[in-house]
Design a protein around this motif. Structure first.
Motif, short mmCIF file in Angstrom:
data_model
loop_
_atom_site.label_atom_id
_atom_site.label_comp_id
_atom_site.label_asym_id
_atom_site.label_seq_id
_atom_site.Cartn_x
_atom_site.Cartn_y
_atom_site.Cartn_z
N THR A 64 0.85 -1.20 0.00
CA THR A 64 0.00 0.00 0.00
C THR A 64 0.88 1.25 0.00
O THR A 64 0.47 2.29 -0.53
CB THR A 64 -0.91 0.06 1.24
OG1 THR A 64 -0.11 -0.18 2.40
CG2 THR A 64 -2.04 -0.94 1.15
N LEU A 65 2.08 1.15 0.56
CA LEU A 65 2.99 2.31 0.59
C LEU A 65 3.39 2.75 -0.82
O LEU A 65 3.81 3.88 -1.03
CB LEU A 65 4.26 1.99 1.38
CG LEU A 65 4.10 1.71 2.88
CD1 LEU A 65 5.47 1.53 3.51
CD2 LEU A 65 3.33 2.83 3.58
N ARG A 67 1.35 2.70 -3.47
CA ARG A 67 0.15 3.00 -4.25
C ARG A 67 0.37 4.25 -5.13
O ARG A 67 0.75 5.30 -4.63
CB ARG A 67 -1.02 3.26 -3.31
CG ARG A 67 -2.38 3.27 -3.98
CD ARG A 67 -3.47 3.93 -3.14
NE ARG A 67 -3.51 3.55 -1.73
CZ ARG A 67 -4.16 2.48 -1.25
NH1 ARG A 67 -4.81 1.69 -2.04
NH2 ARG A 67 -4.14 2.25 0.05
N GLY A 68 0.16 4.07 -6.41
CA GLY A 68 0.18 5.23 -7.32
C GLY A 68 1.56 5.77 -7.66
O GLY A 68 1.67 6.80 -8.32
N ASP A 71 2.57 3.66 -12.70
CA ASP A 71 1.50 2.96 -13.40
C ASP A 71 1.79 2.96 -14.89
O ASP A 71 2.64 3.69 -15.37
CB ASP A 71 0.16 3.71 -13.19
CG ASP A 71 -0.18 3.90 -11.74
OD1 ASP A 71 -0.46 2.90 -11.07
OD2 ASP A 71 -0.19 5.06 -11.29
N LEU A 101 -2.17 0.25 7.16
CA LEU A 101 -3.00 0.94 6.16
C LEU A 101 -3.82 -0.08 5.35
O LEU A 101 -5.02 0.13 5.12
CB LEU A 101 -2.11 1.76 5.22
CG LEU A 101 -2.84 2.53 4.11
CD1 LEU A 101 -3.76 3.59 4.69
CD2 LEU A 101 -1.84 3.17 3.14
N ASN A 299 -2.87 -2.42 -8.57
CA ASN A 299 -4.34 -2.61 -8.55
C ASN A 299 -5.13 -1.32 -8.76
O ASN A 299 -5.92 -1.33 -9.70
CB ASN A 299 -4.77 -3.29 -7.23
CG ASN A 299 -6.23 -3.68 -7.26
OD1 ASN A 299 -7.10 -2.86 -7.54
ND2 ASN A 299 -6.54 -4.93 -7.01
N ASN A 300 -5.10 -0.29 -8.03
CA ASN A 300 -4.28 0.12 -6.91
C ASN A 300 -5.02 0.19 -5.59
O ASN A 300 -4.67 1.00 -4.72
CB ASN A 300 -3.69 1.52 -7.18
CG ASN A 300 -2.75 1.53 -8.37
OD1 ASN A 300 -2.29 0.52 -8.87
ND2 ASN A 300 -2.45 2.73 -8.86
N ASN A 301 -6.07 -0.62 -5.41
CA ASN A 301 -6.71 -0.65 -4.11
C ASN A 301 -6.91 -2.12 -3.70
O ASN A 301 -6.49 -3.03 -4.41
CB ASN A 301 -8.03 0.15 -4.10
CG ASN A 301 -9.07 -0.42 -5.05
OD1 ASN A 301 -9.22 -1.63 -5.17
ND2 ASN A 301 -9.79 0.45 -5.73
N ALA A 414 1.37 5.99 7.62
CA ALA A 414 1.66 5.43 6.29
C ALA A 414 2.20 6.49 5.34
O ALA A 414 3.13 6.25 4.57
CB ALA A 414 0.39 4.79 5.72
N GLU A 415 1.62 7.68 5.42
CA GLU A 415 2.08 8.79 4.57
C GLU A 415 3.56 9.09 4.88
O GLU A 415 4.38 9.25 3.97
CB GLU A 415 1.20 10.02 4.85
CG GLU A 415 1.29 11.12 3.83
CD GLU A 415 0.55 10.82 2.53
OE1 GLU A 415 -0.65 10.53 2.56
OE2 GLU A 415 1.21 10.86 1.48
N SER A 418 5.90 6.24 3.69
CA SER A 418 6.06 6.28 2.23
C SER A 418 6.98 7.42 1.80
O SER A 418 7.83 7.26 0.92
CB SER A 418 4.67 6.41 1.60
OG SER A 418 4.77 6.52 0.21
N LEU A 422 10.45 6.81 -0.19
CA LEU A 422 10.68 7.39 -1.51
C LEU A 422 11.93 8.26 -1.53
O LEU A 422 12.66 8.31 -2.52
CB LEU A 422 9.46 8.20 -1.96
CG LEU A 422 8.27 7.38 -2.43
CD1 LEU A 422 7.06 8.27 -2.64
CD2 LEU A 422 8.59 6.63 -3.72
N ARG B 371 0.02 10.44 -3.72
CA ARG B 371 1.10 10.67 -4.69
C ARG B 371 0.56 11.31 -5.95
O ARG B 371 0.35 12.49 -6.01
CB ARG B 371 1.81 9.34 -5.04
CG ARG B 371 2.50 8.70 -3.86
CD ARG B 371 3.85 9.36 -3.56
NE ARG B 371 4.30 9.00 -2.22
CZ ARG B 371 4.04 9.67 -1.11
NH1 ARG B 371 3.33 10.77 -1.14
NH2 ARG B 371 4.49 9.26 0.06
N SER B 375 -3.53 9.16 -11.11
CA SER B 375 -3.48 7.71 -10.85
C SER B 375 -4.48 7.34 -9.76
O SER B 375 -5.22 6.37 -9.88
CB SER B 375 -2.07 7.30 -10.42
OG SER B 375 -2.11 6.04 -9.79
N HIS B 376 -4.48 8.11 -8.69
CA HIS B 376 -5.39 7.82 -7.58
C HIS B 376 -6.86 7.91 -8.01
O HIS B 376 -7.68 7.08 -7.63
CB HIS B 376 -5.13 8.77 -6.41
CG HIS B 376 -4.04 8.29 -5.49
ND1 HIS B 376 -3.06 7.43 -5.90
CD2 HIS B 376 -3.79 8.53 -4.18
CE1 HIS B 376 -2.25 7.16 -4.89
NE2 HIS B 376 -2.67 7.82 -3.83
#
Lengths: 425, 425
Positions: A64-65, A67-68, A71, A101, A299-301, A414-415, A418, A422, B371, B375-376
């Motif tokens: 989940t970290l 996500r997005g 892609d 998360l 996926n992204n969920n 989580a934010e 991540s 990054l 992010r 995408s989200h």
């Protein structure tokens, strides 16, 4: 503590009926007409469906970290330029944050149990214990034919088995997680199989996800992936194979004969352009096919309601036949087949089953007019329609409010995790 | 009245930027740093994305009444045994009820404008006016080569044009709606075309949805559907063709040369097993392709966020190429391409554009970590993430509460209408 869910419209693959449900400790103990004083806690389920909690049989929760972050890329670019460089910097804290998360996201969209393969799995187990979900977890093993790496991977798997198998009042069990036939040596696969069979553990593995994988395995072993795994004696009823996209008729027979469990991941297979799994054919052969979201990076969920719809749609358009994979078939995949796959006494709403239940509010515009409950669940519902989630007889979310943890705090943790991750890659 | 949306993260296909947005009457008049006293009404958009309202270019709104009544069926059985028998009993009240429900559903999932073809369109217009949305509407004409029927259909279309074109402060415009080349006579199509061109109206039609249709048209006219429509001079930049699933290379050229607008309906095409439209190819040719949900009987919801995701996934797996139809491409389809298709001065967030805006709450677990906004929106969001909807400078929903009508009452009205309708068929 006992919980009485009254005035419920009970829906599982066996049908729809009205009644009340009494839960004591972790189990459903009574269904039908039940006096209010029999429950310590009363949940009024008027205008609600009560369904078995959805079961996600293939995830990588801590992703989940990611996500997005990337892609619409070719698989090798996605892995080499984004996912692998980030995974190098993972640690216990990050995996815990990502898992928290993921747990919240699953609770909010009606998932009560899942099958997770990733790294730092004791951190993941801690998050699962905290959030009250049920899970099979496995350390993802990759040795790339390196003997030292193999030993390390098996050691870590055994550590997780010893530390986490049966924890959280038995809600967590540990499986062995050899990543795939193309990233694991034959020796690792054989050792895994032996250890799992001896200790009565599940095995969670990716098989036949992409055409490239089929090519690699054919070049290396002269056989297709399931043929190879059968040949080395790896397959059995405890094996959960994720993806199974590219299958020959012969491989479908092998899967059936070995009673291998298949986790279908339509969104991930579509997003990464891996291909379309012949799910309808496998179900026709009475193979146990369940449903998974894969990790949030592809996926992204983690929304199983969405996954059910897309699974049904994909089979129909693939075979150009709208009768393929009906709403009921796909609802079975996400409930009873998931329970069979993970060895959980759930997936149906019956006396004696685990109290893993989800309430869906039908007084929503997207579920109006209210007709066929399973059709509405599969084709019309979204995560917003889930209001209350119970796992092992404990309320994890009530009236859309998560009870087990502070949702806002989890989003912040989580934010931050991540962000840090990054900045390192 | 003026509305100030402050601290916004503004997202459209041109990019993402921070700023405030000032709306006066129906338009965006200022973007950037704006003093609080410039707005009569202040909306704090911290933690929100502001996006152009989504535009659904192919719907049959009143079919929400048929949601979930029949799924997983062959098209002819679905039509002959379920849809057509019900449609015989439609009336003004039922169509009004279904349209109200559809409007609420669209507002809740972030759609601000749509293109609707059905029956009793003055009732539909009344619902749209009440709910504050923007729409192009058309009476669906079917004559099956019967001259009397043709005259009636054209008469009804003209009645709707006269009664509804430009109503609701100009939010509603009327198009001509010949159902399809296989259900309409050549004469009807030609008359429609002439009338639309003379009066500067759009034409909304289904073309090349199924393989059966291609076969029928070839047998009848010796040509494929778009070739036939080109041959009789029907095609032009005012034509909105829904589906366009089965296309030859020659037909793609015809669509491009005539600047025909295409509405892609992936969920409906998958659910009815119609096939997969070559959307990527058409976009490569700079054809204006937008996105539609089709009616709720073949979807079964009107959620454009879901439709965006499935559109992107379907192209990727169809071409076995994950770079096809990126998140940005599909976001363009649902916003700016929709606006071009319907002739609406919207789809981008710029000074002078119509104030048709949607706020999305990014502090949700399924949009965390935050992010890439597009995408989200495409891959992770669902209807629940939409909080506030503005159309023509009026607030239709604020903080998840619909402002224009009582949502519960609408659900009751629709439930009752659907009950009555089902009891008659």
């Amino acid at each position: 503590m006992s919980i009485l869910i009254k005035n419920a419209k009970i829906v599982d693959v066996k049908g729809t009926r009205k009644g009340s449900i009494l839960i004591e400790d972790d189990k459903i103990v009574k269904i039908g007409d039940i006096r209010e004083d029999e429950g310590d806690k009363i949940i009024d389920a008027s205008d609600k469906l009560v369904i078995p909690g959805l079961i996600n049989t293939h995830t990588h929760l801590s992703m989940t970290l990611f996500r997005g972050i990337a892609d619409d890329l070719q698989l090798h670019k996605w892995l080499e330029n984004y996912i692998w460089p980030l995974e190098k910097h993972l640690n216990e804290d990050y995996c815990y944050a990502g898992a928290l998360l993921g747990c919240i996201e699953m609770i909010k969209s009606g998932t009560t149990a899942f099958n997770d393969m990733y790294f730092y799995m004791d951190s993941v187990a801690k998050a699962i214990e905290k959030c009250g979900l049920r899970a099979v977890i496995s350390h993802g093993m990759i040795d790339l034919n390196n003997e030292d790496k193999m030993k390390k991977e098996i050691k870590e798997s055994k550590r997780i088995v010893k530390k986490c198998h049966g924890m959280a009042d038995g809600r967590i069990s540990v499986a062995l997680g050899p990543h795939s036939p193309y990233t694991c040596s034959e020796k690792l696969l054989k050792k895994t199989s032996k250890y799992a069979n001896k200790n009565n553990l599940k095995i969670h593995i990716h098989v036949s996800e992409t055409r490239e994988e089929i090519k690699t395995i054919k070049e290396r072993y002269g056989m297709r992936p399931f043929e190879y795994l059968d040949d080395i004696g790896f397959l059995g009823e405890n094996v959960i194979a994720a993806h199974a996209v590219w299958l020959s008729e012969e491989e479908i027979k092998i899967i059936k004969n070995n009673n291998v469990k298949i986790s279908h991941n339509p969104v991930s297979n579509m997003k990464l352009a891996s291909g379309i799994s012949p799910v309808s054919k496998m179900l026709d052969e009475n193979i146990t096919v369940s449903l998974g979201t894969d990790g949030a990076a592809s996926n992204n969920n983690l929304d199983m309601l969405e996954e059910m719809k897309i699974a049904a749609l994909l089979q129909k358009v693939h075979y150009l036949d709208p009768t393929k994979l009906s709403a009921k078939d796909v609802f079975a995949m996400a409930t009873i087949n998931g329970a069979k796959t993970l060895g959980i006494n759930a997936g149906l709403i019956e006396v004696g089953k685990k109290a893993d239940l989800v309430l869906i509010n039908v007084k929503r515009c997207n579920l109006t007019p209210f007709r066929n409950p399973i059709s509405h669940l599969v084709y019309s519902a979204n995560g917003y329609n889930v209001t209350t989630v119970i796992v092992d007889g404990k309320i994890l979310m009530e009236d859309n409010v998560v009870q087990v943890i502070n949702e806002k705090e989890v989003m912040e943790i989580a934010e931050n995790a991540s962000d840090e991750l990054l900045s390192k890659s």
